[in-house]
Design an enzyme around this catalytic site. Structure first.
Site, PDB file in Angstrom:
ATOM      1  N   TYR A  56       0.860  -1.224   0.129  1.00  0.00           N
ATOM      2  CA  TYR A  56      -0.192   0.012  -0.056  1.00  0.00           C
ATOM      3  C   TYR A  56       1.100   1.195   0.007  1.00  0.00           C
ATOM      4  CZ  TYR A  56      -3.918  -3.072   1.549  1.00  0.00           C
ATOM      5  OH  TYR A  56      -5.105  -3.992   1.404  1.00  0.00           O
ATOM      6  N   ALA A  57       0.524   2.284  -0.769  1.00  0.00           N
ATOM      7  CA  ALA A  57      -0.292   1.981  -2.000  1.00  0.00           C
ATOM      8  C   ALA A  57       0.425   2.437  -3.006  1.00  0.00           C
ATOM      9  CB  ALA A  57      -1.517   3.121  -1.741  1.00  0.00           C
TER      10      ALA A  57
END
Length: 327
Positions: A56-57
């Site tokens: 992420y991300a």
């Protein structure tokens, strides 16, 4: 706040809040100041369960991910947070090279599991990961090797509990059988996309032409009922705002007649309770006969507060029956 236990091993079993906060966009789309404010509010309200992943991300800035984990690490250090907050992370989906390619993941080879779990510990600033998921299933690696690699992390103290996310249920059972046969720790938490509306099963998935193994299904529900010690964590329970925002259409996944029936039932309960549709959905999940820990995102304190208020919303038996019967 309400709480529930996750895990079965007395040494690692933890009590967590009945609502989990997802940190997927923290450190990228949600800048540090806003992310810290949301995290502070969550803890102030009694929240103790955070969720992230090592990728992420990456798709936001074309990296390999890790921004969310690193932000949580900085927040922990700045606030003096220790064992009172349980942080779950995931590995397997980190891209092999910087970019926005979802089809070049690191996978679950044993050396990847060891290296990525160590990187996550460093990012989060912890000696032990509270809960580590296999982010998705990768059938190019013998599952026995995956089971043994995850179990070795529990054995050496670098992981407390194991989780499995986005697996077909038969692969869950295969994992469990392999672990049990070898006397090794297996997964104790599973994470899937689940919400009040039922998804179509004939829509090609992100990872498989046969469908999306990340979707909660009636078949998976029967599996979990047979394994009451497992905990289900549900991601995207509010459909990215589609329950309450006209500019967020539901899309192909929920384009069927049953959706209209369930939305009618949902809106009836909204009228009766005076709550928002989001809050009714979360309350339905938290208090159901198959308890679920909803995993919500929030880019502002106001968004988070709406979800937090749902924890205290008690639906009547008639309201639950109305919601359950719609199809």
């Amino acid at each position: 706040m309400k709480y529930r236990k996750i895990g079965t091993d007395p040494q690692h079993r933890r009590e967590v809040s009945a609502l989990a906060l997802g940190a997927m966009l923290f450190g990228t789309v949600v800048e540090e100041e806003r992310a810290f404010a949301v995290l502070d509010r969550f803890v102030e309200a009694g929240g103790t369960f955070l969720d992230t992943a090592n990728n992420y991300a990456f798709w936001v800035n074309g990296t390999q991910g890790g921004e969310s984990e690193a932000l949580l690490g900085r927040w922990r250090r700045s606030r003096g947070i220790t064992d009172e907050v349980v942080i779950a992370t995931k590995l397997g989906g980190r891209p092999k090279a910087p970019g926005r390619d979802f089809f070049n993941p690191e996978g679950l080879a044993p050396d990847v599991i060891r290296a990525s779990s160590a990187r996550s510990r460093a990012n989060l600033g912890v000696e032990r990961l509270d809960l580590l998921y296999a982010h998705a299933d990768f059938m190019d690696v013998p599952q026995k090797d995956v089971v043994e690699a995850f179990a070795s992390l529990v054995a050496d103290g670098s992981v407390g509990m194991i989780g499995a996310s986005n697996h077909w249920s038969w692969r869950l059972e295969s994992w469990r059988a392999l672990a049990d046969a070898a006397g090794l720790p297996g997964y104790e938490v599973v994470q899937y996309h689940h919400t009040y509306l039922r998804a179509r099963g004939d829509v090609p998935g992100r990872r498989s032409k046969d469908g999306d193994q990340g979707l909660f299904s009636a078949e998976l529900m029967t599996y979990l009922r047979s394994r009451p010690n497992l905990t289900l964590v549900a991601y995207t329970p509010l459909l990215s705002g589609a329950y309450v925002r006209e500019d967020r259409p539901l899309g192909e996944l929920h384009d069927h007649a049953g959706t209209r029936a369930r939305l009618r039932a949902l809106h009836e309960v909204v009228r009766e309770t005076g709550a928002t549709a989001n809050q009714v959905v979360l309350s339905w999940m938290i208090g159901g006969d198959l308890p679920v820990i909803p995993l919500v995102g929030a880019s502002s304190v106001a968004q988070l507060d709406e979800s937090l208020e749902a924890v205290d919303l008690e639906l009547t038996a008639d309201q639950r029956a109305l919601l359950d019967a719609a199809h």
